[in-house]
Design a protein around this motif. Structure first.
Motif, PDB file in Angstrom:
ATOM      1  N   ILE A 189       0.713   4.318  -2.936  1.00 30.96           N
ATOM      2  CA  ILE A 189       0.432   5.089  -3.072  1.00 30.96           C
ATOM      3  C   ILE A 189       1.224   6.161  -3.204  1.00 30.96           C
ATOM      4  O   ILE A 189       1.550   7.885  -3.814  1.00 30.96           O
ATOM      5  CB  ILE A 189      -0.585   5.301  -1.566  1.00 30.96           C
ATOM      6  CG1 ILE A 189      -1.514   4.324  -1.236  1.00 30.96           C
ATOM      7  CG2 ILE A 189      -1.200   6.394  -1.270  1.00 30.96           C
ATOM      8  CD1 ILE A 189      -2.741   4.443  -0.245  1.00 30.96           C
ATOM      9  N   PHE A 215      -6.998   7.945   2.916  1.00 26.18           N
ATOM     10  CA  PHE A 215      -6.968   7.794   3.838  1.00 26.18           C
ATOM     11  C   PHE A 215      -7.473   6.738   4.233  1.00 26.18           C
ATOM     12  O   PHE A 215      -7.535   5.927   5.366  1.00 26.18           O
ATOM     13  CB  PHE A 215      -7.932   9.234   4.283  1.00 26.18           C
ATOM     14  CG  PHE A 215      -8.224   9.125   5.793  1.00 26.18           C
ATOM     15  CD1 PHE A 215      -7.295   9.125   6.913  1.00 26.18           C
ATOM     16  CD2 PHE A 215      -9.606   9.197   6.217  1.00 26.18           C
ATOM     17  CE1 PHE A 215      -7.374   9.536   8.297  1.00 26.18           C
ATOM     18  CE2 PHE A 215      -9.699   8.831   7.468  1.00 26.18           C
ATOM     19  CZ  PHE A 215      -9.192   9.232   8.215  1.00 26.18           C
ATOM     20  N   GLN A 216      -8.654   6.178   3.801  1.00 24.25           N
ATOM     21  CA  GLN A 216      -8.983   5.153   4.001  1.00 24.25           C
ATOM     22  C   GLN A 216      -8.441   3.722   4.123  1.00 24.25           C
ATOM     23  O   GLN A 216      -8.838   2.891   4.819  1.00 24.25           O
ATOM     24  CB  GLN A 216     -10.450   5.210   3.184  1.00 24.25           C
ATOM     25  CG  GLN A 216     -11.218   3.859   2.716  1.00 24.25           C
ATOM     26  CD  GLN A 216     -12.155   3.863   4.534  1.00 24.25           C
ATOM     27  OE1 GLN A 216     -12.239   4.550   4.746  1.00 24.25           O
ATOM     28  NE2 GLN A 216     -11.924   2.423   5.364  1.00 24.25           N
ATOM     29  N   ARG A 217      -7.502   4.332   3.279  1.00 26.95           N
ATOM     30  CA  ARG A 217      -6.580   3.032   2.616  1.00 26.95           C
ATOM     31  C   ARG A 217      -5.349   2.229   3.858  1.00 26.95           C
ATOM     32  O   ARG A 217      -5.563   1.494   4.391  1.00 26.95           O
ATOM     33  CB  ARG A 217      -6.105   3.021   2.004  1.00 26.95           C
ATOM     34  CG  ARG A 217      -7.018   2.600  -0.208  1.00 26.95           C
ATOM     35  CD  ARG A 217      -6.935   1.065  -0.340  1.00 26.95           C
ATOM     36  NE  ARG A 217      -8.448   1.253  -0.783  1.00 26.95           N
ATOM     37  CZ  ARG A 217      -9.806   1.173  -0.201  1.00 26.95           C
ATOM     38  NH1 ARG A 217      -9.842   1.228   0.980  1.00 26.95           N
ATOM     39  NH2 ARG A 217     -10.641   1.628  -1.286  1.00 26.95           N
ATOM     40  N   VAL A 231       0.786  -1.444  -0.271  1.00 27.81           N
ATOM     41  CA  VAL A 231       0.205  -0.225  -0.354  1.00 27.81           C
ATOM     42  C   VAL A 231       1.016   1.641   0.145  1.00 27.81           C
ATOM     43  O   VAL A 231       0.409   2.237  -0.473  1.00 27.81           O
ATOM     44  CB  VAL A 231      -1.258  -0.052   1.292  1.00 27.81           C
ATOM     45  CG1 VAL A 231      -0.600   0.196   2.138  1.00 27.81           C
ATOM     46  CG2 VAL A 231      -2.383   0.830   0.568  1.00 27.81           C
ATOM     47  N   MET A 282      -1.713   8.765   8.118  1.00 21.74           N
ATOM     48  CA  MET A 282      -3.557   8.906   8.672  1.00 21.74           C
ATOM     49  C   MET A 282      -3.405  10.621   8.526  1.00 21.74           C
ATOM     50  O   MET A 282      -4.251  11.136   7.095  1.00 21.74           O
ATOM     51  CB  MET A 282      -3.657   8.211   9.146  1.00 21.74           C
ATOM     52  CG  MET A 282      -3.980   6.428   8.669  1.00 21.74           C
ATOM     53  SD  MET A 282      -4.753   5.949  10.130  1.00 21.74           S
ATOM     54  CE  MET A 282      -6.759   6.473   9.912  1.00 21.74           C
ATOM     55  N   GLY A 329      -6.169   3.634   6.733  1.00 25.38           N
ATOM     56  CA  GLY A 329      -6.842   2.945   7.742  1.00 25.38           C
ATOM     57  C   GLY A 329      -7.236   1.539   7.674  1.00 25.38           C
ATOM     58  O   GLY A 329      -7.370   0.473   8.851  1.00 25.38           O
ATOM     59  N   ASP A 330      -7.714   0.900   6.529  1.00 26.48           N
ATOM     60  CA  ASP A 330      -7.780  -0.393   6.415  1.00 26.48           C
ATOM     61  C   ASP A 330      -6.883  -1.141   6.491  1.00 26.48           C
ATOM     62  O   ASP A 330      -6.637  -2.404   7.203  1.00 26.48           O
ATOM     63  CB  ASP A 330      -8.055  -0.484   4.514  1.00 26.48           C
ATOM     64  CG  ASP A 330      -9.809  -0.009   4.318  1.00 26.48           C
ATOM     65  OD1 ASP A 330     -10.445   0.124   5.490  1.00 26.48           O
ATOM     66  OD2 ASP A 330     -10.140   0.365   3.352  1.00 26.48           O
ATOM     67  N   ALA A 331      -5.565  -0.972   6.282  1.00 31.79           N
ATOM     68  CA  ALA A 331      -3.720  -0.769   6.781  1.00 31.79           C
ATOM     69  C   ALA A 331      -4.041  -1.418   7.968  1.00 31.79           C
ATOM     70  O   ALA A 331      -3.057  -2.476   8.586  1.00 31.79           O
ATOM     71  CB  ALA A 331      -2.970  -0.151   5.928  1.00 31.79           C
ATOM     72  N   ILE A 366       3.400   1.598  13.750  1.00 37.45           N
ATOM     73  CA  ILE A 366       2.244   2.319  14.443  1.00 37.45           C
ATOM     74  C   ILE A 366       2.044   3.798  14.426  1.00 37.45           C
ATOM     75  O   ILE A 366       1.354   4.534  14.052  1.00 37.45           O
ATOM     76  CB  ILE A 366       2.228   2.307  16.001  1.00 37.45           C
ATOM     77  CG1 ILE A 366       1.124   0.324  15.415  1.00 37.45           C
ATOM     78  CG2 ILE A 366       0.588   2.954  16.772  1.00 37.45           C
ATOM     79  CD1 ILE A 366       0.595  -0.004  17.337  1.00 37.45           C
ATOM     80  N   VAL A 408      -9.121  11.450   0.303  1.00 39.17           N
ATOM     81  CA  VAL A 408     -10.186  10.699   1.230  1.00 39.17           C
ATOM     82  C   VAL A 408      -9.741   9.320   0.785  1.00 39.17           C
ATOM     83  O   VAL A 408      -9.790   8.141   1.818  1.00 39.17           O
ATOM     84  CB  VAL A 408     -11.843  11.452   0.565  1.00 39.17           C
ATOM     85  CG1 VAL A 408     -12.389  10.286   1.626  1.00 39.17           C
ATOM     86  CG2 VAL A 408     -11.033  12.171   0.509  1.00 39.17           C
ATOM     87  N   VAL A 409      -9.262   9.105  -0.184  1.00 39.91           N
ATOM     88  CA  VAL A 409      -9.070   7.507  -0.372  1.00 39.91           C
ATOM     89  C   VAL A 409      -8.076   7.290   0.044  1.00 39.91           C
ATOM     90  O   VAL A 409      -8.005   5.340   0.894  1.00 39.91           O
ATOM     91  CB  VAL A 409      -9.312   7.062  -1.657  1.00 39.91           C
ATOM     92  CG1 VAL A 409      -8.803   6.046  -2.569  1.00 39.91           C
ATOM     93  CG2 VAL A 409     -11.020   7.777  -2.742  1.00 39.91           C
TER      94      VAL A 409
END
Ligand SMILES: [Fe+2]
Lengths: 147, 180
Positions: free
Chosen positions: B61, B170-172, B57, B133, B174-176, B126, B167-168
Motif C-alpha cells: 500500500i 481501509f478494508q485491507r 500490506v 485505518m 481492517g483485514d490485516a 495496534i 476505501v479499498v
C-alpha cells in the motif's frame, strides 16, 4: 456458530467472539465476484463489494482504450489481487488468478514496449539506443502518451 | 529498493487550466491527509511490524501511495501549465505563484509546507494499524470534499478513482487487523 455462510459479497463476518478494545472491521471473505480488468481500473477496485462511490460520482464510461490503458488495467488487477493476498495468503483461487494476470500483464508490457517505449528502465535494453529519457513521461497527459 | 515505472496508475488528461482548483487539490500532495503522508507513514511503520502479512500490506500500500502522489502531482501540473497571468490573478493564485511559479511543491491547501508531524510511527501494531485505518478515512473525506467543489469532469474522474483506492486500503488494513 457464525453467520459466515449467510454473508453476501457486500458483507463479511466478524469473529463471533471478538476481543474488546481492538478495532475490528468485517473481513472480506472471497476474491469473487470480481470486475473484468478494464471495468476494475475504471471503477478503482476489482471488487464489487468495495465499490462504494461518493454520492453519484461514478465513472461516465470505461477508460479510453489504448496500449497504455490496457497495460494499466492488467497491472491494476495484479495490484488489487496482491493487496488481497497480503491479507488472505491462503486463498489458493486468488493466487491462481494473480498468477494468470501477472502473465497477461507481462505480455501487455511487451506490447506497450513495442508501440510506445520502455516502462521500466531495464526495458530500454530491447531498443537500439538510450531512449529512456524520451517521451512519454505520463504526467504530460494523453498527447505524450500516444506516440 | 524501488523500481520506477514510466506510467501512472490511472490516466490523467486535463485540458483546462484552473489554478484555483490546483490550490486545494495540492493538499493531497503535501497536506495533512495527503499521499506523501500516507506513503511515508506506511513505509516507515513497516520496520517495527511483527507479522509478515503486515510487512507486506504496508509495503504494497505504501508503494501504491507513492503512485498516487505522482497522480496528484500530475493533476496540479496539468491544472497550472499553460495558465495565463490573467487566470492566476483572477483565481487568487499569486501567493503560490510568487514562490513556486508553475512548479509542484509539497504543501497543504493552506500553504503550510509538508510536515512529517501529519503522521505517526508509534512502533506498536495496534496503535499503528488503528492510525492507518483512520488515515484512509481522512484521505477519503478529503477526496469527498474535493469532489464537492470540483466542476471539471477530467479532474473529477481521477479524484473519484483515488477516493475509491482509500476505501479499498481501509478494508485491507481492517483485514490485516483481524488477521494479526
Ligand atoms: Fe490510501
Amino acid at each position: 456458530m457464525s453467520d459466515k455462510d449467510n454473508c453476501t459479497y457486500k458483507e463479511g463476518p466478524l469473529p463471533s467472539c471478538a476481543p474488546l478494545a481492538v478495532p475490528m472491521l468485517a473481513a472480506q471473505q472471497h476474491s469473487e465476484p470480481a470486475y473484468e480488468s478494464v471495468d476494475a481500473l475504471t471503477k478503482g477496485t476489482l471488487f464489487p463489494g468495495l465499490d462504494l462511490p461518493f454520492m453519484d460520482y461514478v465513472a461516465k464510461g470505461p477508460v479510453e482504450a489504448s496500449p497504455l490503458t490496457e497495460l494499466m488495467a492488467l497491472d491494476f488487477v495484479c495490484q488489487e489481487l496482491a493487496l488481497y493476498l497480503d491479507t488472505h495468503p491462503n486463498d489458493a483461487e486468488a493466487f491462481k488468478k494473480w498468477k494468470s494476470f501477472t502473465a497477461l500483464a507481462k505480455e501487455g508490457r511487451r506490447r506497450y514496449n513495442e508501440m510506445c517505449g520502455p516502462v521500466q528502465r531495464g526495458d530500454t535494453a530491447m531498443f537500439d539506443g538510450w531512449v529512456w529519457p524520451e517521451d512519454p513521461w505520463l504526467w504530460n497527459g494523453r498527447k505524450a502518451g500516444k506516440k | 529498493m524501488f523500481v520506477y515505472e514510466k506510467k501512472l496508475q490511472y490516466p490523467v488528461n486535463i485540458k483546462t487550466p484552473n489554478p484555483a482548483m490546483a490550490k486545494y487539490i495540492i493538499s493531497q500532495y503535501g497536506g495533512p491527509d495527503g499521499e506523501l503522508s500516507a506513503s511515508l507513514r506506511y513505509l516507515s511503520q513497516r520496520y517495527s511490524m511483527p507479522y509478515p502479512e503486515l510487512k507486506a500490506v504496508l509495503t504494497d500500500i505504501g508503494v501504491e501511495e507513492l503512485g498516487h502522489l505522482e497522480m496528484v502531482g500530475t493533476i496540479v501540473h496539468q491544472l497550472t501549465r499553460n495558465m495565463t497571468v490573467e487566470q492566476l490573478e483572477k483565481q487568487g493564485f499569486q501567493d503560490y505563484f510568487v514562490d513556486h511559479t508553475a512548479g509542484v511543491y509539497a504543501q497543504a491547501a493552506s500553504g503550510f509546507p509538508y510536515s512529517a508531524a501529519t503522521f505517526q510511527v508509534k512502533g506498536d501494531v495496534i496503535a499503528d494499524l488503528a492510525e492507518d485505518m483512520g488515515a484512509e478515512q481522512k484521505a477519503r473525506v478529503t477526496y469527498d470534499n474535493i469532489l464537492r467543489m470540483c466542476d471539471d469532469p477530467d479532474v473529477i474522474d481521477v479524484i473519484r478513482f483515488l477516493r475509491e483506492r482509500e476505501v479499498v486500503h481501509f478494508q485491507r488494513f481492517g483485514d490485516a487487523s483481524g488477521a494479526g
